[in-house]
Scaffold this motif. Structure first.
Motif, PDB file in Angstrom:
ATOM      1  N   GLU A 102     -32.122  -9.645 -55.944  1.00 46.45           N
ATOM      2  CA  GLU A 102     -33.452 -10.265 -55.868  1.00 46.45           C
ATOM      3  C   GLU A 102     -34.522  -9.189 -55.653  1.00 46.45           C
ATOM      4  O   GLU A 102     -35.546  -9.182 -56.342  1.00 46.45           O
ATOM      5  CB  GLU A 102     -33.472 -11.276 -54.720  1.00 46.45           C
ATOM      6  CG  GLU A 102     -34.815 -11.931 -54.495  1.00 46.45           C
ATOM      7  CD  GLU A 102     -34.811 -12.824 -53.255  1.00 46.45           C
ATOM      8  OE1 GLU A 102     -35.914 -13.215 -52.834  1.00 46.45           O
ATOM      9  OE2 GLU A 102     -33.741 -13.120 -52.695  1.00 46.45           O
ATOM     10  N   MET A 103     -34.287  -8.283 -54.714  1.00 47.40           N
ATOM     11  CA  MET A 103     -35.259  -7.234 -54.456  1.00 47.40           C
ATOM     12  C   MET A 103     -35.313  -6.241 -55.616  1.00 47.40           C
ATOM     13  O   MET A 103     -36.380  -5.773 -55.996  1.00 47.40           O
ATOM     14  CB  MET A 103     -34.937  -6.504 -53.149  1.00 47.40           C
ATOM     15  CG  MET A 103     -35.971  -5.451 -52.768  1.00 47.40           C
ATOM     16  SD  MET A 103     -37.661  -6.097 -52.605  1.00 47.40           S
ATOM     17  CE  MET A 103     -37.508  -6.975 -51.067  1.00 47.40           C
ATOM     18  N   TYR A 104     -34.171  -5.925 -56.198  1.00 46.16           N
ATOM     19  CA  TYR A 104     -34.102  -4.991 -57.329  1.00 46.16           C
ATOM     20  C   TYR A 104     -35.023  -5.451 -58.462  1.00 46.16           C
ATOM     21  O   TYR A 104     -35.684  -4.641 -59.105  1.00 46.16           O
ATOM     22  CB  TYR A 104     -32.649  -4.896 -57.814  1.00 46.16           C
ATOM     23  CG  TYR A 104     -32.437  -3.919 -58.937  1.00 46.16           C
ATOM     24  CD1 TYR A 104     -32.018  -2.617 -58.679  1.00 46.16           C
ATOM     25  CD2 TYR A 104     -32.631  -4.284 -60.266  1.00 46.16           C
ATOM     26  CE1 TYR A 104     -31.813  -1.711 -59.706  1.00 46.16           C
ATOM     27  CE2 TYR A 104     -32.425  -3.393 -61.300  1.00 46.16           C
ATOM     28  CZ  TYR A 104     -32.023  -2.108 -61.013  1.00 46.16           C
ATOM     29  OH  TYR A 104     -31.828  -1.215 -62.041  1.00 46.16           O
ATOM     30  N   ALA A 108     -43.437  -2.193 -59.258  1.00 46.06           N
ATOM     31  CA  ALA A 108     -44.688  -1.455 -59.045  1.00 46.06           C
ATOM     32  C   ALA A 108     -44.400  -0.038 -58.546  1.00 46.06           C
ATOM     33  O   ALA A 108     -45.065   0.926 -58.938  1.00 46.06           O
ATOM     34  CB  ALA A 108     -45.576  -2.203 -58.049  1.00 46.06           C
ATOM     35  N   ARG A 109     -43.421   0.108 -57.667  1.00 44.92           N
ATOM     36  CA  ARG A 109     -43.054   1.441 -57.171  1.00 44.92           C
ATOM     37  C   ARG A 109     -42.506   2.319 -58.294  1.00 44.92           C
ATOM     38  O   ARG A 109     -42.795   3.513 -58.360  1.00 44.92           O
ATOM     39  CB  ARG A 109     -42.029   1.330 -56.044  1.00 44.92           C
ATOM     40  CG  ARG A 109     -42.642   0.907 -54.715  1.00 44.92           C
ATOM     41  CD  ARG A 109     -41.534   0.837 -53.668  1.00 44.92           C
ATOM     42  NE  ARG A 109     -42.042   0.629 -52.343  1.00 44.92           N
ATOM     43  CZ  ARG A 109     -42.090   1.576 -51.398  1.00 44.92           C
ATOM     44  NH1 ARG A 109     -41.672   2.787 -51.643  1.00 44.92           N
ATOM     45  NH2 ARG A 109     -42.551   1.297 -50.207  1.00 44.92           N
ATOM     46  N   HIS A 120     -32.749   1.528 -57.724  1.00 45.91           N
ATOM     47  CA  HIS A 120     -31.912   1.378 -56.530  1.00 45.91           C
ATOM     48  C   HIS A 120     -32.581   2.046 -55.327  1.00 45.91           C
ATOM     49  O   HIS A 120     -32.627   1.470 -54.240  1.00 45.91           O
ATOM     50  CB  HIS A 120     -30.527   1.985 -56.771  1.00 45.91           C
ATOM     51  CG  HIS A 120     -29.769   2.234 -55.517  1.00 45.91           C
ATOM     52  ND1 HIS A 120     -29.224   1.213 -54.764  1.00 45.91           N
ATOM     53  CD2 HIS A 120     -29.491   3.387 -54.851  1.00 45.91           C
ATOM     54  CE1 HIS A 120     -28.628   1.732 -53.702  1.00 45.91           C
ATOM     55  NE2 HIS A 120     -28.782   3.049 -53.724  1.00 45.91           N
ATOM     56  N   PHE A 121     -33.091   3.252 -55.515  1.00 50.06           N
ATOM     57  CA  PHE A 121     -33.764   3.979 -54.434  1.00 50.06           C
ATOM     58  C   PHE A 121     -34.862   3.112 -53.820  1.00 50.06           C
ATOM     59  O   PHE A 121     -34.911   2.905 -52.603  1.00 50.06           O
ATOM     60  CB  PHE A 121     -34.340   5.287 -54.981  1.00 50.06           C
ATOM     61  CG  PHE A 121     -35.267   5.998 -54.043  1.00 50.06           C
ATOM     62  CD1 PHE A 121     -34.769   6.775 -53.006  1.00 50.06           C
ATOM     63  CD2 PHE A 121     -36.644   5.904 -54.194  1.00 50.06           C
ATOM     64  CE1 PHE A 121     -35.621   7.445 -52.133  1.00 50.06           C
ATOM     65  CE2 PHE A 121     -37.505   6.566 -53.338  1.00 50.06           C
ATOM     66  CZ  PHE A 121     -36.996   7.334 -52.301  1.00 50.06           C
ATOM     67  N   TYR A 122     -35.767   2.589 -54.659  1.00 49.56           N
ATOM     68  CA  TYR A 122     -36.871   1.789 -54.137  1.00 49.56           C
ATOM     69  C   TYR A 122     -36.399   0.444 -53.582  1.00 49.56           C
ATOM     70  O   TYR A 122     -37.003  -0.091 -52.650  1.00 49.56           O
ATOM     71  CB  TYR A 122     -37.946   1.596 -55.196  1.00 49.56           C
ATOM     72  CG  TYR A 122     -38.742   2.862 -55.404  1.00 49.56           C
ATOM     73  CD1 TYR A 122     -39.437   3.441 -54.345  1.00 49.56           C
ATOM     74  CD2 TYR A 122     -38.777   3.497 -56.629  1.00 49.56           C
ATOM     75  CE1 TYR A 122     -40.155   4.614 -54.509  1.00 49.56           C
ATOM     76  CE2 TYR A 122     -39.499   4.667 -56.815  1.00 49.56           C
ATOM     77  CZ  TYR A 122     -40.179   5.218 -55.745  1.00 49.56           C
ATOM     78  OH  TYR A 122     -40.884   6.380 -55.903  1.00 49.56           O
ATOM     79  N   THR A 123     -35.335  -0.090 -54.128  1.00 51.68           N
ATOM     80  CA  THR A 123     -34.783  -1.337 -53.603  1.00 51.68           C
ATOM     81  C   THR A 123     -34.318  -1.153 -52.166  1.00 51.68           C
ATOM     82  O   THR A 123     -34.617  -1.974 -51.293  1.00 51.68           O
ATOM     83  CB  THR A 123     -33.623  -1.836 -54.499  1.00 51.68           C
ATOM     84  OG1 THR A 123     -34.132  -2.035 -55.827  1.00 51.68           O
ATOM     85  CG2 THR A 123     -33.025  -3.127 -53.965  1.00 51.68           C
TER      86      THR A 123
END
Length: 173
Positions: free
Chosen positions: A106-108, A115-116, A56-59
């Motif tokens: 979609e981004m999640y 990769a992150r 969630h953080f990286y999303t």
């Protein structure tokens, strides 16, 4: 690390009550020291629920709405005790906060976010981060809370180490 500023990295989890309590005073410290530091956050995950929160953080970073949802998300978990430990639950919560539920999911699930997560996993292992919150200054000093070192003392130690790093660097021209 290189450049005019000292890198300061927070290792945290949204699931950690100590991280939640530390966040507002850390935010103030980061703002006060913005001219001297390059601040980064890295989520730590040791189980699947924490991995969902790290993802969630990286999303939110990738979607560009991190600043708007970071503190409210922390509050949802620790003040209202909302169970946001699945991508679908978080997507429903975030819908209308600068992104749609579908776009969030979609981004999640994107390669960029995966990769992150992989890079964060490597970094936490490389730096042997086992507890949160943990702060790393200049890639070489690891500070964490203990029975003797509370959040405010952590910030004092961090400031000392930042000053020490800056004093040891050659002047820039």
């Amino acid at each position: 690390t290189s450049g005019d500023k000292v890198e300061v990295t927070e290792f945290f989890s949204y699931a950690c009550i100590h991280c939640y309590n530390f966040d507002p005073i850390l935010e103030d410290w980061v703002e006060e020291n913005a001219d001297e530091i390059d601040f980064r956050r890295t989520p730590v995950f040791t189980n699947e629920a924490w991995r969902v929160l790290a993802t969630h953080f990286y999303t939110t970073i990738e979607l560009g709405n991190f600043d708007e949802v970071h503190a409210p998300f922390f509050r949802e978990l620790h003040v209202t005790n909302r169970q946001l430990f699945s991508p679908d639950a978080i997507a429903r919560w975030i819908d209308g906060r600068g992104v749609t539920e579908a776009r969030y999911l979609e981004m999640y699930r994107s390669q960029r976010v995966r990769a992150r997560i992989a890079a964060a996993d490597r970094l936490q292992r490389q730096l042997r981060v086992a507890t949160v919150p943990t702060m790393v200054v200049a890639g070489k000093y690891r500070i964490r809370t203990t029975s003797d070192i509370g959040p405010k003392r952590m910030l004092e130690i961090m400031k000392h180490l930042v000053d020490k790093e800056l004093a040891g660097r050659p002047p820039t021209t």
